[in-house]
Design an enzyme around this catalytic site. Structure first.
Site, PDB file in Angstrom:
ATOM      1  N   GLY A   1       0.827  -1.205   0.000  1.00  0.00           N
ATOM      2  CA  GLY A   1       0.000   0.000   0.000  1.00  0.00           C
ATOM      3  C   GLY A   1       0.861   1.255   0.000  1.00  0.00           C
ATOM      4  N   GLY A   2       2.044   1.120  -0.576  1.00  0.00           N
ATOM      5  CA  GLY A   2       3.042   2.192  -0.494  1.00  0.00           C
ATOM      6  C   GLY A   2       2.765   3.408  -1.343  1.00  0.00           C
TER       7      GLY A   2
ATOM      8  N   GLY B   1      -0.249   4.960  -1.338  1.00  0.00           N
ATOM      9  CA  GLY B   1      -1.365   5.688  -0.739  1.00  0.00           C
ATOM     10  C   GLY B   1      -0.925   6.796   0.187  1.00  0.00           C
TER      11      GLY B   1
ATOM     12  CB  VAL C   1      -0.023   5.885   5.609  1.00  0.00           C
ATOM     13  CG1 VAL C   1       1.028   5.641   6.684  1.00  0.00           C
ATOM     14  CG2 VAL C   1      -1.328   6.368   6.247  1.00  0.00           C
ATOM     15  N   GLY C   2       1.688   5.601   2.912  1.00  0.00           N
ATOM     16  CA  GLY C   2       2.892   5.131   2.239  1.00  0.00           C
ATOM     17  C   GLY C   2       3.701   6.268   1.639  1.00  0.00           C
TER      18      GLY C   2
ATOM     19  CE1 TYR D   1     -10.442  -1.720   5.867  1.00  0.00           C
ATOM     20  CE2 TYR D   1     -11.100  -0.697   7.939  1.00  0.00           C
ATOM     21  CZ  TYR D   1     -10.185  -0.858   6.914  1.00  0.00           C
ATOM     22  OH  TYR D   1      -9.005  -0.156   6.940  1.00  0.00           O
TER      23      TYR D   1
ATOM     24  NE  ARG E   1     -15.509  11.954  14.153  1.00  0.00           N
ATOM     25  CZ  ARG E   1     -16.610  11.972  14.890  1.00  0.00           C
ATOM     26  NH1 ARG E   1     -16.560  12.419  16.143  1.00  0.00           N
ATOM     27  NH2 ARG E   1     -17.762  11.541  14.395  1.00  0.00           N
TER      28      ARG E   1
END
Length: 323
Positions: free
Chosen positions: A9-10, A12, A14-15, A137, A217
């Site tokens: 997932g690099g 996206g 966070v990646g 999920y 939040r």
């Protein structure tokens, strides 16, 4: 010996943030490899094995997942359950087969029980059912923690996981209906300013925020989360999950978020709250006491500054941003 760190997932949110931090650090004893869906189908064991055989990682940061917005989750819980369980099982199985020294997987605060007390902490993950809207999920993500413990018990593997609060920053997904609150509002405010009613002067336009603006939040800037992920990989030695979140005192209201976005965009129109829309959960406060005990001096980027940086990135990269 050089570490070979594979990041699934690099490509996206966070990646990309981890890649940016590593590019700044330029570590001499680590080789970082960032892979995305084009590099392997992680739901397929053979495809995943081929990727591991190609890169032969010594360490893995596992970010890849099938993700979607609220309504996509509600209508496809089976797909979210099965595909995420396949992805996670394949990554952890191959990490075991290739003698990976450490795996850090990414969970989510949505895995916590729907009915719980606040602040939530790491001991509460399995204390009750998650919210029914995304149970597929959520249970798939919970199973990472269960699988980590089982590998550790049977083989002594150092497979662990982190639970971030709401993440935002450059390279986020700004797609309507899929995006989370900050990228969704950034996209809508940009559309309000430049695409909707182009004949109107900006002072005559209105940016409507869904709900009352009162819910609270915790938001973490992707670059801060990236630094914490790297710290976990290098220094955190436990299979028990750890929450990566800003302090409880850093909670902001949705109204504060909206006002911060208006300032960052220099929007000169009217800000209003559409109270016909639901607020959702009032608060989801997470405790970072465990993180603070281990890393007491970590300095989080100021929220409004991080919002300005994200908005600036979105404006500069509008044509190629995910939307």
């Amino acid at each position: 010996m050089t570490k070979i760190v594979l990041v699934t997932g690099g490509t996206g949110l966070v990646g990309r943030a981890i890649e940016a931090v590593i590019d700044e650090e330029k570590p001499t004893n680590e080789r970082w490899i960032f892979v995305g869906s084009k590099d392997a189908d992680l739901t397929d064991l053979q495809s995943t094995r081929s990727m591991f055989d190609k890169y032969k990682p010594t360490h893995v940061i596992h970010l890849a997942a099938m993700v979607g917005g609220l309504f996509h989750n509600m209508n496809n819980n089976l797909d979210f359950l099965r595909k995420n369980m396949q992805i996670n099982d394949n990554v952890l199985l191959l990490s075991h087969e290739f003698n990976v020294q450490k795996v850090v997987s990414c969970l989510s605060t949505c895995i916590f029980p729907d009915k719980t007390s606040y602040p939530i902490d790491e001991t509460m993950i399995h204390n009750g059912p998650p919210h029914e809207s995304n149970f597929g999920y959520s249970y798939a993500k919970r199973m990472i923690d269960i699988t980590n413990r089982a590998y550790n018990e049977q083989y002594g593997s150092m497979f662990t996981s982190v639970v971030p609060c709401n993440v935002f920053g450059p390279f986020d997904n700004f797609t309507p209906g899929v995006s989370h609150v900050i990228p969704g509002m950034i996209h809508r405010l940009h559309e309000t300013m430049y695409s909707k009613e182009p004949e109107k002067a900006q002072e005559e336009k209105t940016f409507a925020v869904y709900g009352t603006g009162k819910p609270l939040r915790q938001f973490i800037y992707s670059k801060d989360l990236a630094k914490l992920f790297i710290w976990v990989l290098r220094s955190y030695q436990s299979v028990e999950p750890i929450i990566l979140s800003v302090d409880e005192t850093a909670e902001v209201t949705i109204a504060h978020l909206a006002e911060s976005l208006v300032r960052a965009f220099e929007f000169r129109g009217k800000l209003e709250f559409d109270t016909s829309k639901a607020d959702g959960q009032y608060k989801k406060t997470a405790s970072n006491a465990k993180l603070r005990k281990l890393l007491p001096d970590f300095q989080f980027i100021d929220f409004d500054s991080a919002i300005r940086e994200t908005v600036q990135w979105y404006i500069e990269n509008y044509d190629k941003a995910r939307k």
